[in-house]
Write a protein that holds these residues in place. Structure first.
Motif, short mmCIF file in Angstrom:
data_model
loop_
_atom_site.label_atom_id
_atom_site.label_comp_id
_atom_site.label_asym_id
_atom_site.label_seq_id
_atom_site.Cartn_x
_atom_site.Cartn_y
_atom_site.Cartn_z
N GLY A 380 4.26 -8.58 -15.67
CA GLY A 380 3.12 -9.00 -16.49
C GLY A 380 1.80 -8.45 -16.03
O GLY A 380 0.79 -8.61 -16.69
N ARG A 381 1.77 -7.82 -14.88
CA ARG A 381 0.52 -7.22 -14.39
C ARG A 381 0.80 -6.19 -13.31
O ARG A 381 1.86 -6.19 -12.70
CB ARG A 381 -0.40 -8.28 -13.82
N MET A 382 -0.20 -5.34 -13.09
CA MET A 382 -0.17 -4.38 -12.00
C MET A 382 -0.90 -4.97 -10.81
O MET A 382 -1.95 -5.57 -10.96
CB MET A 382 -0.85 -3.07 -12.41
N ARG A 383 -0.33 -4.78 -9.62
CA ARG A 383 -0.99 -5.22 -8.38
C ARG A 383 -1.23 -3.99 -7.52
O ARG A 383 -0.31 -3.21 -7.26
CB ARG A 383 -0.09 -6.21 -7.63
N LEU A 384 -2.47 -3.84 -7.09
CA LEU A 384 -2.81 -2.76 -6.17
C LEU A 384 -2.92 -3.36 -4.77
O LEU A 384 -3.70 -4.29 -4.55
CB LEU A 384 -4.14 -2.10 -6.57
N ILE A 385 -2.11 -2.84 -3.86
CA ILE A 385 -2.15 -3.31 -2.47
C ILE A 385 -2.81 -2.23 -1.63
O ILE A 385 -2.47 -1.05 -1.73
CB ILE A 385 -0.73 -3.58 -1.95
N SER A 386 -3.77 -2.64 -0.82
CA SER A 386 -4.49 -1.70 0.03
C SER A 386 -4.43 -2.19 1.47
O SER A 386 -4.89 -3.29 1.78
CB SER A 386 -5.95 -1.61 -0.43
N GLN A 387 -3.84 -1.38 2.33
CA GLN A 387 -3.72 -1.77 3.74
C GLN A 387 -4.46 -0.77 4.63
O GLN A 387 -4.26 0.45 4.50
CB GLN A 387 -2.25 -1.83 4.16
N ASP A 388 -5.29 -1.30 5.52
CA ASP A 388 -5.96 -0.43 6.49
C ASP A 388 -4.92 0.05 7.51
O ASP A 388 -4.13 -0.76 8.01
CB ASP A 388 -7.06 -1.19 7.23
#
Ligand code: MN
Length: 477
Positions: A380-388
């Motif tokens: 139902g949605r896009m998730r953007l994951i950002s990890q340092d």
């Protein structure tokens, strides 16, 4: 791409004040040293001017966003109709022409002119009231740190505009049975603007067969300038050149800036494109292996934000628990933009796919702070994951590993970083970027209206799990 600077005012203060507002605004714009140009457009005084300038911004293909600032008070009800139809990224620059409060010069005329301290609050209210996504940057316009914040938003806005017209070519489907590389292509087009379509491998092969020897000679010269290789491998490398030329021909024909392919669908091809894909990434194309069009798209978007930057398709390969490092690589396709030193083209067997040993570029990735980005379809949605992550020079040579490699340690700490990534659902494929900042990631997600999950030094598993539950409330599950 450029940005439009629009100053808010009204007729209340008279001609002279308005003239001064315009002059000061032009000086501010001239003083901004940013990666993308800013153009002073207009001091708006009434509702019809605002609506017209927003409409013009919407329709101008070169306009990547608007920057607004209220030198004087600019009553916000006259901004409603304009902001309601705004389709470009918006930054509210809360600045003031003068840096300090003058002792002698300050009188009521001065107060009428230099009142962004309250004019911009009125402007901020209507942004909040309308829920129009916007970035807010406060500070004096001459301050380099303040300008840097605008620069980071500019990158996101340029990435967003690129994203909205991005076409992605898929050669073959996703790798059989793999879940995380799947996704809703309609949702991707609605939210991110990506047009994701399939093209037949047979047509690519036909296109490869039509490549002329002279074209291959020219590309071989380019390879020789950038990479070392053994004369004995020349025929294999020439085959990769043929693949590269044919793939790019189809990308250009389709107006596409990203592509995916899969080792499970190479009918009629003798080698999996390795060097071909790597060099295309180096030229700015996005790529995702095993049919991973989502990572292909994100790679292209980040490359558009930082055309001279260090960005690659990446995969978490294997761990060293003692040194707390992830070895990142792929079976071939790592972008040489992240290479430390001069890369080398080598030919080795692949082990899977049943094709001839392909030529690929081998190198070590550079050291430095970076981010691993993963775009997943969580339903139902896009998730953007950002990890340092912190990349290090590989501590050993690994002479029998015939692929480009890099090593990094994720935030907040090695094991907790891994736990957080797994909890968030991050893929094994990522975009590794040495350029993108926290601000730019946040700005981009806000502009596109997608869920963002950040894993950095301040993340704990408890906080992350709460963030994910909040995401489910906001976006549904
Ligand atoms: Mn892979």
């Amino acid at each position: 791409m450029k940005f439009w600077f629009i100053t808010g005012s009204q007729f209340l203060y008279g001609e002279e004040t308005l003239k001064q507002v315009e002059e000061d605004s032009k000086k501010i714009v001239d003083g901004l040293k940013l990666p993308f140009p800013v153009e002073y457009k207009l001091t708006v005084k009434k509702e019809s001017e605002i609506e017209r300038i927003v409409r013009e911004a919407n329709y101008d293909d070169e306009c990547a966003g608007i920057i607004t600032f209220c030198h004087t008070f600019s009553p916000s009800k006259m901004w409603i109709n304009g902001l309601a139809i705004l389709q470009k990224p918006w930054l509210h620059f809360h600045t003031q022409f003068n840096e300090t409060i003058p002792n002698e010069a300050i009188d009521m005329d001065y107060m009428n002119l230099h009142q962004s301290a309250h004019g911009d609050r009125e402007h901020g209210f209507i942004g909040a009231r309308l829920r129009v996504p916007r970035a807010v940057v406060a500070g004096h316009w001459k301050d380099p740190k303040v300008q840097e914040k605008i620069a980071q938003w500019q990158r996101a806005a340029v990435g967003a505009m690129f994203s909205r017209s991005l076409k992605i070519v898929r050669f073959g489907d996703n790798m059989r049975e793999v879940a995380v590389t799947e996704g809703d292509k309609i949702e991707a087009q609605l939210r991110l603007g990506w047009q994701v379509n399939t093209f037949a491998v047979g047509d690519l092969v036909e296109c490869m067969n039509a490549v002329a020897d002279g074209e291959i000679d020219a590309l071989m010269k380019e390879y020789a300038e950038l990479y070392d290789y053994d004369k004995a491998d020349e025929e294999t490398i020439r085959y990769q050149a043929r693949e590269e030329i044919a793939i790019e021909r189809i990308l250009v024909r389709e107006g596409a800036k990203a592509f995916s392919n899969t080792f499970e669908d190479l009918h009629g091809m003798r080698q999996l494109p390795g060097l071909a894909t790597q060099h295309l990434m180096h030229k700015g194309y996005g790529f995702g292996a095993e049919g991973d069009w989502k990572t292909a798209g994100m790679t292209a978007v980040v490359k558009a934000m930082y055309p001279e930057g260090y960005t690659s398709f990446m995969e978490d390969y294997t761990y060293d628990y003692q040194r707390e490092l992830i070895l990142g690589s792929h079976m071939l396709e790592v972008c040489p933009s992240i290479a430390e030193g001069r890369p080398r083209i080598e030919v080795h067997p692949l082990g899977i796919g049943g094709k001839e040993p392909p030529a690929r570029i081998v190198f070590e990735g550079r050291a430095g702070e970076a981010k691993a980005l993963s775009l997943i379809d969580i339903g139902g949605r896009m998730r953007l994951i950002s990890q340092d992550v912190k990349c290090e020079k590989p501590f050993q040579s690994m002479p029998n590993l015939p692929v480009a490699r890099t090593m990094w340690r994720p935030a907040p700490s090695f094991l907790e970083g891994l736990e957080c990534w797994i909890i968030a659902g991050g893929a094994h494929h990522t975009v590794l970027s040495y350029d993108i900042s926290d601000e730019t990631v946040r700005d981009f997600a806000r502009i596109m209206g997608i869920e963002l999950v950040v894993i950095d030094k301040d993340t704990t598993k408890e906080k992350l799990e709460r963030d994910l539950m909040v995401g489910d409330i906001i976006y549904g599950r």
